[in-house]
Design a protein around this motif. Structure first.
Motif, PDB file in Angstrom:
ATOM      1  N   ASN A  17       0.781  -1.243   0.082  1.00  0.00           N
ATOM      2  CA  ASN A  17       0.011   0.034  -0.023  1.00  0.00           C
ATOM      3  C   ASN A  17       0.944   1.321   0.094  1.00  0.00           C
ATOM      4  OD1 ASN A  17      -1.376   2.392   1.273  1.00  0.00           O
ATOM      5  ND2 ASN A  17      -3.150   0.743   1.565  1.00  0.00           N
ATOM      6  N   LEU A  18       0.970   1.962  -1.192  1.00  0.00           N
ATOM      7  CA  LEU A  18       1.811   3.176  -1.266  1.00  0.00           C
ATOM      8  C   LEU A  18       1.573   4.283  -0.062  1.00  0.00           C
ATOM      9  CD1 LEU A  18       3.863   4.570  -2.884  1.00  0.00           C
ATOM     10  CD2 LEU A  18       2.180   5.315  -4.519  1.00  0.00           C
ATOM     11  N   LYS A  19       0.222   4.381   0.303  1.00  0.00           N
ATOM     12  CA  LYS A  19      -0.032   5.669   1.154  1.00  0.00           C
ATOM     13  C   LYS A  19       0.783   5.049   2.587  1.00  0.00           C
ATOM     14  CE  LYS A  19      -3.617   7.752   3.450  1.00  0.00           C
ATOM     15  NZ  LYS A  19      -5.432   7.819   3.635  1.00  0.00           N
ATOM     16  N   ASP A  20       0.484   4.028   3.046  1.00  0.00           N
ATOM     17  CA  ASP A  20       1.254   3.323   4.164  1.00  0.00           C
ATOM     18  C   ASP A  20       2.802   3.290   4.087  1.00  0.00           C
ATOM     19  OD1 ASP A  20      -1.235   2.342   4.857  1.00  0.00           O
ATOM     20  OD2 ASP A  20      -0.898   0.413   4.882  1.00  0.00           O
ATOM     21  N   ALA A  32       6.243  -1.976  10.229  1.00  0.00           N
ATOM     22  CA  ALA A  32       5.653  -3.019  10.250  1.00  0.00           C
ATOM     23  C   ALA A  32       4.265  -3.096   9.985  1.00  0.00           C
ATOM     24  CB  ALA A  32       6.158  -3.766  11.771  1.00  0.00           C
ATOM     25  N   GLN A  33       3.571  -2.018  10.144  1.00  0.00           N
ATOM     26  CA  GLN A  33       2.366  -1.740   9.849  1.00  0.00           C
ATOM     27  C   GLN A  33       1.819  -1.469   8.387  1.00  0.00           C
ATOM     28  OE1 GLN A  33       1.767   1.703  12.813  1.00  0.00           O
ATOM     29  NE2 GLN A  33       0.191   0.345  13.564  1.00  0.00           N
ATOM     30  N   ILE A  34       2.822  -1.309   7.457  1.00  0.00           N
ATOM     31  CA  ILE A  34       2.585  -1.130   6.044  1.00  0.00           C
ATOM     32  C   ILE A  34       1.973  -2.473   5.577  1.00  0.00           C
ATOM     33  CG2 ILE A  34       3.558  -1.010   3.734  1.00  0.00           C
ATOM     34  CD1 ILE A  34       5.879   0.403   5.120  1.00  0.00           C
ATOM     35  N   ARG A  35       0.805  -2.250   4.914  1.00  0.00           N
ATOM     36  CA  ARG A  35      -0.053  -3.474   4.331  1.00  0.00           C
ATOM     37  C   ARG A  35       0.748  -3.991   3.147  1.00  0.00           C
ATOM     38  NH1 ARG A  35      -5.491  -0.307   5.400  1.00  0.00           N
ATOM     39  NH2 ARG A  35      -3.978   1.344   4.888  1.00  0.00           N
ATOM     40  N   SER A  36       0.713  -5.243   2.931  1.00  0.00           N
ATOM     41  CA  SER A  36       1.789  -5.824   1.901  1.00  0.00           C
ATOM     42  C   SER A  36       0.950  -7.161   1.787  1.00  0.00           C
ATOM     43  CB  SER A  36       3.169  -5.845   2.614  1.00  0.00           C
ATOM     44  OG  SER A  36       3.812  -6.466   1.575  1.00  0.00           O
ATOM     45  N   GLN A  59      -7.272  -6.941   1.297  1.00  0.00           N
ATOM     46  CA  GLN A  59      -6.062  -6.893   2.198  1.00  0.00           C
ATOM     47  C   GLN A  59      -5.155  -5.673   2.277  1.00  0.00           C
ATOM     48  OE1 GLN A  59      -4.793 -10.844   1.083  1.00  0.00           O
ATOM     49  NE2 GLN A  59      -3.968 -10.894   3.256  1.00  0.00           N
ATOM     50  N   LEU A  60      -4.927  -5.195   0.851  1.00  0.00           N
ATOM     51  CA  LEU A  60      -3.963  -3.886   0.846  1.00  0.00           C
ATOM     52  C   LEU A  60      -4.800  -2.699   1.165  1.00  0.00           C
ATOM     53  CD1 LEU A  60      -2.304  -5.020  -2.640  1.00  0.00           C
ATOM     54  CD2 LEU A  60      -1.103  -4.855  -0.409  1.00  0.00           C
ATOM     55  N   ASP A  61      -6.010  -2.737   1.109  1.00  0.00           N
ATOM     56  CA  ASP A  61      -7.220  -1.600   1.238  1.00  0.00           C
ATOM     57  C   ASP A  61      -6.724  -0.404   0.453  1.00  0.00           C
ATOM     58  OD1 ASP A  61      -9.062  -0.234   2.638  1.00  0.00           O
ATOM     59  OD2 ASP A  61      -7.890   0.684   4.118  1.00  0.00           O
ATOM     60  N   LEU A  62      -6.604  -0.743  -0.970  1.00  0.00           N
ATOM     61  CA  LEU A  62      -6.233   0.301  -1.894  1.00  0.00           C
ATOM     62  C   LEU A  62      -7.584   1.030  -2.075  1.00  0.00           C
ATOM     63  CD1 LEU A  62      -4.313  -1.951  -4.578  1.00  0.00           C
ATOM     64  CD2 LEU A  62      -3.480  -0.349  -2.581  1.00  0.00           C
ATOM     65  N   PRO A  63      -7.278   2.517  -2.428  1.00  0.00           N
ATOM     66  CA  PRO A  63      -8.410   3.398  -2.493  1.00  0.00           C
ATOM     67  C   PRO A  63      -8.821   3.177  -4.019  1.00  0.00           C
ATOM     68  CG  PRO A  63      -6.232   4.455  -2.522  1.00  0.00           C
ATOM     69  CD  PRO A  63      -6.125   3.032  -2.482  1.00  0.00           C
ATOM     70  N   LEU A  64     -10.229   3.283  -4.256  1.00  0.00           N
ATOM     71  CA  LEU A  64     -10.992   2.708  -5.382  1.00  0.00           C
ATOM     72  C   LEU A  64     -10.670   4.041  -6.321  1.00  0.00           C
ATOM     73  CD1 LEU A  64     -12.975   1.212  -7.093  1.00  0.00           C
ATOM     74  CD2 LEU A  64     -14.884   2.321  -6.001  1.00  0.00           C
ATOM     75  N   LEU A  65     -10.470   3.880  -7.554  1.00  0.00           N
ATOM     76  CA  LEU A  65     -10.283   5.052  -8.539  1.00  0.00           C
ATOM     77  C   LEU A  65     -11.367   5.145  -9.356  1.00  0.00           C
ATOM     78  CD1 LEU A  65      -8.380   6.948 -10.026  1.00  0.00           C
ATOM     79  CD2 LEU A  65      -7.341   5.115 -11.271  1.00  0.00           C
ATOM     80  N   GLY A  84      -2.581   3.491  -5.905  1.00  0.00           N
ATOM     81  CA  GLY A  84      -1.934   3.503  -4.496  1.00  0.00           C
ATOM     82  C   GLY A  84      -1.295   2.353  -4.232  1.00  0.00           C
ATOM     83  N   ALA A  85      -1.035   1.391  -5.431  1.00  0.00           N
ATOM     84  CA  ALA A  85      -0.301   0.353  -5.179  1.00  0.00           C
ATOM     85  C   ALA A  85       1.291   0.252  -5.717  1.00  0.00           C
ATOM     86  CB  ALA A  85      -0.972  -0.875  -6.051  1.00  0.00           C
ATOM     87  N   HIS A  86       2.184  -0.289  -4.907  1.00  0.00           N
ATOM     88  CA  HIS A  86       3.684  -0.444  -5.205  1.00  0.00           C
ATOM     89  C   HIS A  86       3.896  -1.773  -5.384  1.00  0.00           C
ATOM     90  CE1 HIS A  86       7.917   1.414  -3.738  1.00  0.00           C
ATOM     91  NE2 HIS A  86       8.015   1.105  -5.074  1.00  0.00           N
ATOM     92  N   LEU A  87       4.323  -2.054  -6.618  1.00  0.00           N
ATOM     93  CA  LEU A  87       4.850  -3.531  -7.140  1.00  0.00           C
ATOM     94  C   LEU A  87       6.177  -3.634  -7.120  1.00  0.00           C
ATOM     95  CD1 LEU A  87       4.053  -6.136  -8.857  1.00  0.00           C
ATOM     96  CD2 LEU A  87       4.092  -4.662 -10.686  1.00  0.00           C
TER      97      LEU A  87
END
Length: 143
Positions: A17-20, A32-36, A59-65, A84-87
């Motif tokens: 999760n990029l925001k995390d 450790a709290q970054i959702r991944s 699980q990642l709680d990504l924001p809907l675009l 907001g995803a980081h691959l």
């Protein structure tokens, strides 16, 4: 990790999760709290973006675009799109838009993330490889 199974190129990917990550970099969130998630995905140059199962996106709680039409083997369908995803793949990383697929479908690494990471599919050897035109070095395309 990458393997060849039943004519498909399958790779292990990590998505965060990029925001995390940004909040953690500014000290507002513990690393450790970054959702991944870590999962397998099929490299598919016929797909456009990174396609993840609905449960993984939750699980990642990504924001809907929003929603977009997608052409699939079953015809045209409407898919939810998330930002907001980081691959992470094979030592390289990029920020991506994610298309939601049902949980009974495979995760896919599409053409846009492959190009962003400067990877190509070597169909003869059934593997993802660094773009040979760039001598194995990660290089952005200039337009």
């Amino acid at each position: 990790k990458e393997e060849f199974t039943m004519g498909k190129i399958i790779a292990t990917i990590q998505v965060k999760n990029l925001k995390d990550e940004l909040l953690a970099s500014e000290g507002y969130l513990a690393p450790a709290q970054i959702r991944s998630i870590e999962t397998e995905a099929i490299a598919d140059s016929g797909a456009t973006r990174l396609c993840l199962k609905k449960s993984l996106i939750e699980q990642l709680d990504l924001p809907l675009l929003g929603e977009r039409k997608a052409r699939t083997t079953n015809g045209v369908v409407t898919r939810k799109i998330y930002r907001g995803a980081h691959l992470f793949l094979m030592g390289r990383d990029t920020d991506v838009i994610v298309s939601e697929v049902p949980d009974d479908c495979a995760n896919l690494i599409g053409q846009i993330p492959l190009e962003d990471l400067d990877f190509v599919l070597d169909l003869r050897r059934q593997q993802i490889i660094p773009n040979p035109e760039h001598g194995g070095e990660w290089q952005d395309e200039e337009y």
